[in-house]
Design an enzyme around this catalytic site. Sequence first.
Site, PDB file in Angstrom:
ATOM      1  N   GLY A   1       0.833  -1.208   0.000  1.00 37.45           N
ATOM      2  CA  GLY A   1       0.000   0.000   0.000  1.00 37.45           C
ATOM      3  C   GLY A   1       0.860   1.248   0.000  1.00 37.45           C
TER       4      GLY A   1
ATOM      5  N   ALA B   1      15.268  10.939  -1.080  1.00 40.83           N
ATOM      6  CA  ALA B   1      16.424  10.851  -0.172  1.00 40.83           C
ATOM      7  C   ALA B   1      17.358   9.713  -0.599  1.00 40.83           C
ATOM      8  CB  ALA B   1      15.943  10.638   1.256  1.00 40.83           C
ATOM      9  N   VAL B   2      16.776   8.604  -1.021  1.00 39.52           N
ATOM     10  CA  VAL B   2      17.605   7.469  -1.479  1.00 39.52           C
ATOM     11  C   VAL B   2      18.419   7.903  -2.704  1.00 39.52           C
ATOM     12  CG1 VAL B   2      17.510   5.198  -2.598  1.00 39.52           C
ATOM     13  CG2 VAL B   2      16.095   5.645  -0.575  1.00 39.52           C
ATOM     14  N   VAL B   3      17.713   8.471  -3.682  1.00 39.43           N
ATOM     15  CA  VAL B   3      18.376   8.813  -4.947  1.00 39.43           C
ATOM     16  C   VAL B   3      19.466   9.864  -4.724  1.00 39.43           C
ATOM     17  CG1 VAL B   3      18.018   9.904  -7.217  1.00 39.43           C
ATOM     18  CG2 VAL B   3      16.404   8.165  -6.370  1.00 39.43           C
TER      19      VAL B   3
ATOM     20  N   ARG C   1       0.740  -5.094  -5.267  1.00 37.71           N
ATOM     21  CA  ARG C   1       0.809  -6.276  -4.402  1.00 37.71           C
ATOM     22  C   ARG C   1       0.983  -7.433  -5.383  1.00 37.71           C
ATOM     23  NH1 ARG C   1      -0.654  -4.233   0.548  1.00 37.71           N
ATOM     24  NH2 ARG C   1      -2.294  -2.681   0.607  1.00 37.71           N
TER      25      ARG C   1
ATOM     26  N   ASP D   1       5.219  -4.884   6.070  1.00 39.68           N
ATOM     27  CA  ASP D   1       5.740  -6.221   6.395  1.00 39.68           C
ATOM     28  C   ASP D   1       5.664  -7.199   5.222  1.00 39.68           C
ATOM     29  OD1 ASP D   1       3.003  -6.632   6.564  1.00 39.68           O
ATOM     30  OD2 ASP D   1       3.186  -8.093   8.194  1.00 39.68           O
TER      31      ASP D   1
ATOM     32  N   THR E   1       4.301   2.561   5.482  1.00 41.62           N
ATOM     33  CA  THR E   1       2.904   2.096   5.512  1.00 41.62           C
ATOM     34  C   THR E   1       2.143   2.971   6.483  1.00 41.62           C
ATOM     35  OG1 THR E   1       1.408   0.362   6.305  1.00 41.62           O
ATOM     36  CG2 THR E   1       3.644   0.259   7.151  1.00 41.62           C
TER      37      THR E   1
ATOM     38  N   ASP F   1      -0.116   2.021   8.343  1.00 35.68           N
ATOM     39  CA  ASP F   1      -0.602   1.212   9.479  1.00 35.68           C
ATOM     40  C   ASP F   1       0.271   1.308  10.730  1.00 35.68           C
ATOM     41  OD1 ASP F   1      -2.549   0.369   7.730  1.00 35.68           O
ATOM     42  OD2 ASP F   1      -1.529  -1.496   7.220  1.00 35.68           O
TER      43      ASP F   1
ATOM     44  N   ASP G   1       2.399  -0.748  11.731  1.00 38.90           N
ATOM     45  CA  ASP G   1       2.443  -2.072  12.384  1.00 38.90           C
ATOM     46  C   ASP G   1       3.755  -2.810  12.100  1.00 38.90           C
ATOM     47  OD1 ASP G   1       1.921  -2.364   9.703  1.00 38.90           O
ATOM     48  OD2 ASP G   1       0.487  -3.999   9.946  1.00 38.90           O
TER      49      ASP G   1
ATOM     50  N   ARG H   1      -5.365  -2.369   8.801  1.00 39.63           N
ATOM     51  CA  ARG H   1      -5.279  -3.815   8.508  1.00 39.63           C
ATOM     52  C   ARG H   1      -5.649  -4.602   9.759  1.00 39.63           C
ATOM     53  NH1 ARG H   1      -0.069  -5.760   5.525  1.00 39.63           N
ATOM     54  NH2 ARG H   1       0.682  -4.477   7.219  1.00 39.63           N
TER      55      ARG H   1
ATOM     56  N   GLY I   1     -11.262  13.085  20.169  1.00 43.69           N
ATOM     57  CA  GLY I   1     -12.236  13.182  21.265  1.00 43.69           C
ATOM     58  C   GLY I   1     -13.338  12.142  21.191  1.00 43.69           C
TER      59      GLY I   1
ATOM     60  N   ARG J   1     -25.106   6.823  12.290  1.00 48.39           N
ATOM     61  CA  ARG J   1     -24.621   6.724  10.921  1.00 48.39           C
ATOM     62  C   ARG J   1     -23.225   6.095  10.975  1.00 48.39           C
ATOM     63  NH1 ARG J   1     -29.124   7.789  10.020  1.00 48.39           N
ATOM     64  NH2 ARG J   1     -30.003   9.311   8.564  1.00 48.39           N
TER      65      ARG J   1
ATOM     66  N   ILE K   1      -8.983   7.373   1.582  1.00 53.42           N
ATOM     67  CA  ILE K   1      -8.653   8.800   1.747  1.00 53.42           C
ATOM     68  C   ILE K   1      -7.458   8.929   2.703  1.00 53.42           C
ATOM     69  CG2 ILE K   1     -10.255   9.225   3.675  1.00 53.42           C
ATOM     70  CD1 ILE K   1     -10.894  11.903   2.412  1.00 53.42           C
ATOM     71  N   GLN K   2      -7.352   7.972   3.634  1.00 52.78           N
ATOM     72  CA  GLN K   2      -6.255   8.010   4.630  1.00 52.78           C
ATOM     73  C   GLN K   2      -4.890   7.742   4.000  1.00 52.78           C
ATOM     74  OE1 GLN K   2      -7.938   5.753   8.409  1.00 52.78           O
ATOM     75  NE2 GLN K   2      -9.004   5.192   6.547  1.00 52.78           N
ATOM     76  N   ARG K   3      -4.872   7.200   2.799  1.00 54.17           N
ATOM     77  CA  ARG K   3      -3.585   6.878   2.160  1.00 54.17           C
ATOM     78  C   ARG K   3      -3.043   8.030   1.309  1.00 54.17           C
ATOM     79  NH1 ARG K   3      -3.919   0.911   0.882  1.00 54.17           N
ATOM     80  NH2 ARG K   3      -3.364   1.368  -1.254  1.00 54.17           N
TER      81      ARG K   3
HETATM   82  O1  F6P Z   1      -1.484  -1.544   4.541  1.00 54.34           O
HETATM   83  C1  F6P Z   1      -2.063  -0.341   4.204  1.00 54.34           C
HETATM   84  C2  F6P Z   1      -3.541  -0.507   3.979  1.00 54.34           C
HETATM   85  O2  F6P Z   1      -4.100   0.752   3.639  1.00 54.34           O
HETATM   86  C3  F6P Z   1      -4.318  -1.116   5.158  1.00 54.34           C
HETATM   87  O3  F6P Z   1      -4.609  -0.183   6.154  1.00 54.34           O
HETATM   88  C4  F6P Z   1      -5.530  -1.654   4.449  1.00 54.34           C
HETATM   89  O4  F6P Z   1      -6.092  -2.734   5.168  1.00 54.34           O
HETATM   90  C5  F6P Z   1      -4.963  -2.123   3.141  1.00 54.34           C
HETATM   91  O5  F6P Z   1      -3.777  -1.400   2.921  1.00 54.34           O
HETATM   92  C6  F6P Z   1      -5.870  -1.914   1.950  1.00 54.34           C
HETATM   93  O6  F6P Z   1      -5.243  -2.457   0.846  1.00 54.34           O
HETATM   94  P1  F6P Z   1      -5.694  -2.234  -0.656  1.00 54.34           P
HETATM   95  O7  F6P Z   1      -5.387  -0.819  -1.024  1.00 54.34           O
HETATM   96  O8  F6P Z   1      -4.904  -3.219  -1.428  1.00 54.34           O
HETATM   97  O9  F6P Z   1      -7.176  -2.483  -0.686  1.00 54.34           O
END
Ligand code: F6P
Length: 326
Positions: A11, A22-24, A72, A103, A126, A128, A130, A172, A186, A246, A253-255
């Site tokens: 992801g 930075a790598v380059v 992936r 991971d 990532t 996450d 994690d 995840r 909050g 609701r 959107i979080q990515r």
């Molecule tokens: O690992 C990042 C992540 O955004 C997780 O939070 C989420 O479960 C997963 O990837 C979603 O993956 P994809 O974009 O392949 O649906």
Amino acid sequence: MKKIAVLTSGGDAPGMNACIRAVVRTALYKNLKVIGIRRGYTGLLSGDFMKMTTGSVANIIQRGGTILGTSRCEEFRTSEGRARAFEMIQKEGIEGLIVIGGDGTFRGAYELSREGEVPIVGVPGTIDNDVYGTDETIGFDTAINTALEAIDKIRDTAASHERVFFVEVMGRSSGFIAAQVGLGGGAEFVVVPETRTDLNELCERLLKSIRRGKKACIVIVAEGKESGGAFQIAQQVNACIGTEYRVCVLGHIQRGGSPTARDRVLASKLGSAAVNALLAGHRNVMVGEVKGEIVLTPLEETWTKIKPIDRSLLELVDILAGGTRN
Ligand code: F6P
């Protein structure tokens, strides 16, 4: 070592571009040639390579996503796939590989390094968070800020209609994002996979808040099969207390979005440290930052060791939600 390559995999996460930069630039500064591999391990298998120059990473430090693309890759999970990847690495004369991801990316890298004997350094990227071996992963800070911005908006409408909102965040199978945004936003309650959720306690908490006259109640639910997600939790709560509610799933959107200062700085430090680690002869490690220091962790420990979430954050959510437990 004369030539290295870099890829992003899994992801995408805000700050990956700052890390590629930075790598380059560190590699060029150290007189190395740098190859960018497009679309993660998929591009490694098909030889989708591009020569990286100072100019190829200009004007990207502030951009979300990854200019190299990501994937992936199922084929890379097989030993045949990895054998083909190693052939490509040899054909291109790549002597060291930097992989930016989570991971899953590191598991693949670990297998490749064992079967093909190519030195690899991982960089944790990532949302996450994690990954063992670093206090934060690249993208986590931006993701929690993005989620918080959305939750602040949800609170406006929740208060106007006097509704309970169940907001599902990513992660995840971990509750790092949920715990941070629960506290920062909050929330009344946070549901995470790391702890058992007592539904009665959640219902009691909501009822008490509603009776106190609270107009906007927010419950943060970490995605995942453990809880069944925000829809399931919401239905269960509704069956008990029947309040108007609701559900809002924040999702991808979080990515996205421009990385925060914190993510840009972390990405720049870790990207540069990855090149230095390769040049210093380190193999099959991940570079991370722990208590402000750069640390190297063997790749396999990044997923075999579990990074615990900070449970004191959850306790604080309970206390600050305004009330005693009983
Ligand atoms: O690992 C990042 C992540 O955004 C997780 O939070 C989420 O479960 C997963 O990837 C979603 O993956 P994809 O974009 O392949 O649906």
